[in-house]
Every structure is written in structure tokens, then in C-alpha cells.
Design a protein around this motif. Sequence first.
Motif, short mmCIF file in Angstrom:
data_model
loop_
_atom_site.label_atom_id
_atom_site.label_comp_id
_atom_site.label_asym_id
_atom_site.label_seq_id
_atom_site.Cartn_x
_atom_site.Cartn_y
_atom_site.Cartn_z
N LEU A 49 -73.79 12.66 -25.20
CA LEU A 49 -73.60 11.30 -24.67
C LEU A 49 -73.72 11.36 -23.17
O LEU A 49 -73.12 12.22 -22.52
N GLU A 50 -74.50 10.44 -22.61
CA GLU A 50 -74.70 10.38 -21.17
C GLU A 50 -74.65 8.92 -20.73
O GLU A 50 -74.64 8.01 -21.56
N ALA A 67 -63.69 9.31 -27.01
CA ALA A 67 -63.64 8.37 -28.13
C ALA A 67 -64.73 8.67 -29.16
O ALA A 67 -64.51 8.61 -30.37
N VAL A 68 -65.93 9.02 -28.68
CA VAL A 68 -67.03 9.34 -29.60
C VAL A 68 -66.75 10.62 -30.35
O VAL A 68 -67.03 10.74 -31.56
N THR A 69 -66.19 11.62 -29.67
CA THR A 69 -65.89 12.89 -30.33
C THR A 69 -64.86 12.71 -31.43
O THR A 69 -64.94 13.35 -32.49
N THR A 127 -61.16 -0.11 -24.34
CA THR A 127 -61.65 -0.84 -25.51
C THR A 127 -63.17 -0.77 -25.61
O THR A 127 -63.72 -0.61 -26.70
N MET A 128 -63.87 -0.87 -24.47
CA MET A 128 -65.32 -0.76 -24.50
C MET A 128 -65.76 0.62 -24.95
O MET A 128 -66.75 0.78 -25.67
N ILE A 132 -68.17 1.41 -28.20
CA ILE A 132 -69.36 2.27 -28.21
C ILE A 132 -69.25 3.31 -29.33
O ILE A 132 -70.20 3.54 -30.09
N ALA A 133 -68.07 3.94 -29.44
CA ALA A 133 -67.88 4.92 -30.51
C ALA A 133 -67.99 4.27 -31.88
O ALA A 133 -68.55 4.85 -32.82
#
Length: 344
Positions: A49-50, A67-69, A127-128, A132-133
Motif C-alpha cells: 500500500l502506498e 487498518a489494511v493489514t 474512519t477513512m 479504504i481497508a
Amino acid sequence: MSYPRVERAPRSYPVNREHVRGRLLVALLAGGLLSSRVVRAEETSGFTLETGSPDALCPALEVTREAVTRRLGSLVVDGRKGWRARYTIGHAPFGNPRDFVRLELFSPEGRVELVRDLPMEGESCRTMAEVIALVLDRYFRGLVADDQRPDEPAPSTPPEPAPQPSRPPAARPIAAADRTVWGSRLALEYAVSHPAALPWLGVRGSTAVGSRLELALGLRLALTPLQERARGGASVEARAAAARALVAWRLPLPLGLAHLGPVASVVMEQATTQGLATSNDRARALWSAGFESGYVAPVSRSLFVQTTISAEFLAGSGRLFIQNQEVLAPHWLTVSWSLGLGYY
């Protein structure tokens, strides 16, 4: 009396070669284990992620990665690794939303697989990051569902539902239809009124008042005069100009903007008599009120077309007489239609 100098040989200690070999072996095993863990971490890393806005700290890159992880973990889809996602902060001078985050997902081959514009209206940075996640998680879950065979058994326990943000924004790209919430517009319009069948040319300006109302003001000039003959060969001719005001409720639609509301107008007429012993000029005003509805549709980034229809009832007017005979009596109901081209 001098004594002979006796030099002592340096003391030599026995070298424990087995101990040295043991230490070297332990160091080599530790280095090998560390390098294997690094290689293993690189091999199992299937997603990166970048951000295209490194100076924008909302959402922060580290917070978004965390959050993505939590949702994706170590990602390998169809045996392919190297998926890459990038988010960029964007600002739009017109339309709604004005601030958004553009999320792009690239496959290991470099193809763009997903593009989403996520509105940032009232959302916190954390929250944003969760949004995204969530978008990435739903996309990859959809890939797994599409690739799952019909005879493959479903998992025995369903996954835990993902926590939803307080107000989940609509993930959709900004289109031309979003620009229907224009702040102000200016248009040149051509109109025809009935029952007098009088053509008009005018200009009209509109501006938003809040999110659901708009105010419009317009000026019109009649292209042809009104004429009527009286007894004895006399006649009267009147040229007209009108001013209009509208307060309307506006409704954004997928391809444009509709409005409906009350309208008020005043028409000024300058009348000239002919065929009389003494000609004179007279002026009068006609007041009317009614309702107008219309529709505006964009044709480019800055141009639009609009059409309106209105019905107005006469509220008051002056009267014109020739030899005690009333001429150019006003109509109690006037219906008009207009077509305009404008800029916003």
C-alpha cells in the motif's frame, strides 16, 4: 658486580579449538535463520500500500497500512503475489463531494483493477483508513467468491462482519451528473408567451440558496410589438419589457437539475396611438404571479441548456382606451415557454 639478564619466554595458553568452532557454528546458524526469515517475509508479502499524497496526513499512511493489514493480512490471490494499492487526496472545484480520496488497485501485471473515489465529507482520518481497508477487503472477497468452484464446500463458520463506519460514504467516481448542484448559472433564453403569441429574448441568472433552494432573476424584451385597431381607423401599438423573479425548490437528477417554485413578474408596456387627431404615448404595468418548472442539463464542463414552462395569473394592470374603447386588454392567464443556453 653484574648478573646476567635472563629473558622469560611468553606464556602460552592452550587454545580450546572446539569452543571456537562451537561459537562460529552458532553465529552461522543465527545468520542463516535471520536471512531465511527475511526471505520468507518477502516471499509471503503479496500486497503493498502506498500513497500519491505523501504530505497529506489524513489518512496517514501508517494508520491506513495498519487498518489494511488487520483485514487482509498476508495476501496471495490465485497464486499471484505483488498486488499494489495507492490512494491519493483529491479536491474538486465544483460538484459534490468537494474533497475525496481516490483509491486505485493494481494487479501483479500492472493492470488497474479498481478505481474508487471516496468522499471525505465529515469523516475522520481513522474512519477513512477503515473505509479504504473495507473497500479492498470487499474486492478481494469478491474475487474469492467468483473463483470458488460450485462443488467446493462453503466454510463452516462465516467470517466476522466488518465494522461499518458511522456513515459509510458511497464509493463511486465523480461523474458529470454530480455537477448538477451548481452554485450559480447565467443563461441567454428565447421565450414565447400565449395567448398573445409574443416572442421574447432575455437573460437569466440563478444562484443556489442553501442545498435545496435557488433564486433566479431575469429580464426579457419583446421582439415584436402588440397591435390593435379601434373604431374610426385608430390603432395602438405597445412595446413590452418584463422583469421576473423566482424562488424554486431544486431536485438533482442523474442527468441534470429540475426546479419548481413560485414566480412573480412585472411587464412594462409603452403604448403609442395612431390615427387620432392628437397622438399621445401612455405606459402601464402588468403584475402577475404563478408557478414555474424547468430542467437544466449539462452539455460540457461549463455549458448547459435549460427549458422552462410557467403559468402566471394577472394580479393587476393599467388600462388603455381609444375614444372610450379599451384596447390591448390584458389576459388573466399567460402561459410561457423558454429555451436557453448558459454558462456555469
